[in-house]
Enzyme design. Structure first.
Site, PDB file in Angstrom:
ATOM      1  N   ARG A 164      45.886  27.965  37.157  1.00 21.88           N
ATOM      2  CA  ARG A 164      46.827  28.197  36.044  1.00 21.88           C
ATOM      3  C   ARG A 164      47.315  26.865  35.445  1.00 21.88           C
ATOM      4  O   ARG A 164      48.479  26.712  35.100  1.00 21.88           O
ATOM      5  CB  ARG A 164      48.043  29.010  36.485  1.00 21.88           C
ATOM      6  CG  ARG A 164      47.735  30.399  36.975  1.00 21.88           C
ATOM      7  CD  ARG A 164      47.225  31.302  35.850  1.00 21.88           C
ATOM      8  NE  ARG A 164      47.129  32.681  36.291  1.00 21.88           N
ATOM      9  CZ  ARG A 164      46.102  33.192  36.972  1.00 21.88           C
ATOM     10  NH1 ARG A 164      45.048  32.438  37.265  1.00 21.88           N
ATOM     11  NH2 ARG A 164      46.106  34.450  37.333  1.00 21.88           N
ATOM     12  N   SER A 246      52.291  37.620  35.694  1.00 23.14           N
ATOM     13  CA  SER A 246      52.860  37.029  36.916  1.00 23.14           C
ATOM     14  C   SER A 246      53.854  35.961  36.507  1.00 23.14           C
ATOM     15  O   SER A 246      53.517  35.064  35.724  1.00 23.14           O
ATOM     16  CB  SER A 246      51.771  36.366  37.754  1.00 23.14           C
ATOM     17  OG  SER A 246      50.810  37.301  38.149  1.00 23.14           O
ATOM     18  N   GLU A 342      55.098  30.325  36.296  1.00 22.75           N
ATOM     19  CA  GLU A 342      53.900  30.184  35.451  1.00 22.75           C
ATOM     20  C   GLU A 342      54.294  29.939  33.992  1.00 22.75           C
ATOM     21  O   GLU A 342      53.732  29.067  33.345  1.00 22.75           O
ATOM     22  CB  GLU A 342      53.071  31.487  35.511  1.00 22.75           C
ATOM     23  CG  GLU A 342      51.827  31.408  36.331  1.00 22.75           C
ATOM     24  CD  GLU A 342      50.863  32.573  36.009  1.00 22.75           C
ATOM     25  OE1 GLU A 342      50.727  32.956  34.837  1.00 22.75           O
ATOM     26  OE2 GLU A 342      50.246  33.079  36.955  1.00 22.75           O
TER      27      GLU A 342
END
Ligand code: EPU
Length: 346
Positions: A164, A246, A342
């Site tokens: 990510r 997420s 994130e």
């Protein structure tokens, strides 16, 4: 090029948070950026590149000049014997492009179906799901430098992909550091879809689908449908219940740390990684702390997946951030693990 004033951003962020862009320019191609840079006042402004808004938390009106990426276009660049190369404009909807590649008979992106956001956001975040990461299917991208207006091309190595993570999430630090956050706007991305196509089926949810249906050699279209079904069952549709997927990354720990935690928490969900570290399921950690279904103001933890924070209606970015911090504190106090968000807090 038109500079729009006080543009509502609620429809342009998947959390559905109410905020405005003081000034916003829609970028349909590189000329829009060049025109903007030719204006000394606009050129000097701090800039915020907005794609699908699926990975941001807006905590107020955006004061930087918002560049809303609307570069469109899809084409098959090369359909060779060892791979097909396809290209899409950064403003294209990610999921629509996945569907389009399958319609062209060019499989390879099916595990990444239904991920919200745009093509331009896919390398920034190195999106990943069900055993495939964007970097596994990435060929190159074209971007425009927001200071000089020069177009440049990056291959996978230059994008510095991580979990990510990419060069687009880092600020330039020391001279020579190629942090590109806020410094470049992605125009087009090319994907490499290897031939012959091989299904990626190692992920538990897909193995379960194979068992349930008795299909042991699924087509790409079948995997696409399974992925859509799994995501639909686990993750809320942001158009119905605002969210950013997420909210935290799955943390990694050393094998020693992991054994230590297992001694206290035998059921902890963990996966050994090829580099020797162990990845822990952040959703499990948050769930174990009792957060599922809890709220701070109008921001809450999704009932079916503790890793997803949701907007129950009218949540502010401040409420989302407060909830996220409270979760981080309780996970740290119980497990000694720091969860890293994130999304980017704007
Ligand atoms: N779990 C719980 N309780 C929860 C949530 C999860 O016990 O409330 C357990 C699950 O039972 C499972 C494990 O945690 O054993 C992992 O859960 P899941 O398979 O749903 O995947 P995840 O680790 O939560 C990651 C990605 C997702 C991606 C899926 C599928 C991250 C941070 N998230 O989720 O990506 O779709 O795997 O590959 O890596 C995103 O990044 O926005 C995203 C949705």
């Amino acid at each position: 090029m038109i500079v729009e004033q006080n543009v509502p951003l609620q429809a342009h962020n998947s959390f559905g948070i109410v905020a405005k862009a003081r000034q916003l320019v829609r970028v349909k191609d590189e000329d829009d950026v060049r025109q903007l840079l030719a204006d000394p006042e606009l050129a000097a402004r701090a800039k915020f590149v907005l794609g699908g808004g699926s990975n941001i938390v807006l905590t107020g009106d955006v004061k930087s000049l918002v560049l809303k990426v609307e570069v469109m276009g899809r084409r098959v660049v090369d359909d060779g014997p060892r791979a097909a190369i396809v290209e899409a404009g950064a403003g294209e909807d990610w999921h629509a492009v996945v569907g389009w590649t399958l319609e062209q008979g060019l499989p390879g992106l099916e595990n990444l179906a239904l991920i919200p956001g745009t093509v331009g956001g896919s390398p920034v975040q190195n999106i990943g799901a069900y055993g495939v990461e964007l970097q596994d299917r990435f060929e190159s991208l074209d971007a425009i430098d927001l200071q000089t207006g020069k177009i440049f091309t990056l291959d996978a190595a230059k994008c510095a992909f991580g979990y990510r993570d990419s060069v687009f999430k880092h600020q330039a630090g020391q001279p020579g550091d190629l942090g590109l956050a806020g410094r470049a706007l992605i125009l087009r991305v090319r994907f490499r879809l290897p031939k012959p196509w091989k299904p990626v089926l190692g992920y538990a949810d897909l193995e379960r689908k194979m068992k349930e249906t008795g299909i042991s050699a699924p087509s790409a279209q079948q995997i696409y449908e399974w992925v859509c079904a799994v995501r639909g069952a686990k993750l809320p549709d942001w158009r119905v219940l605002g969210n950013a997927g997420s909210f935290f990354k799955n943390p990694t720990v050393t094998p020693d740390q992991c054994s230590d935690i297992i001694a206290r928490e035998p059921n902890i969900v963990h996966y050994p990684m090829p580099d020797g570290t162990v990845k822990l399921a952040a959703g499990w950690l948050i769930d174990a702390c009792g957060w599922k279904g809890k709220s701070v103001g109008n921001a809450g933890v999704y009932e079916k997946q503790a890793l997803v924070l949701v907007n129950r209606g009218g949540a502010t970015g401040g409420e989302v951030v407060t909830l996220a911090r409270a979760i981080q504190t309780s996970v740290y106090e119980r497990f000694g693990i720091r969860l890293e968000p994130e999304p980017v807090v704007v």
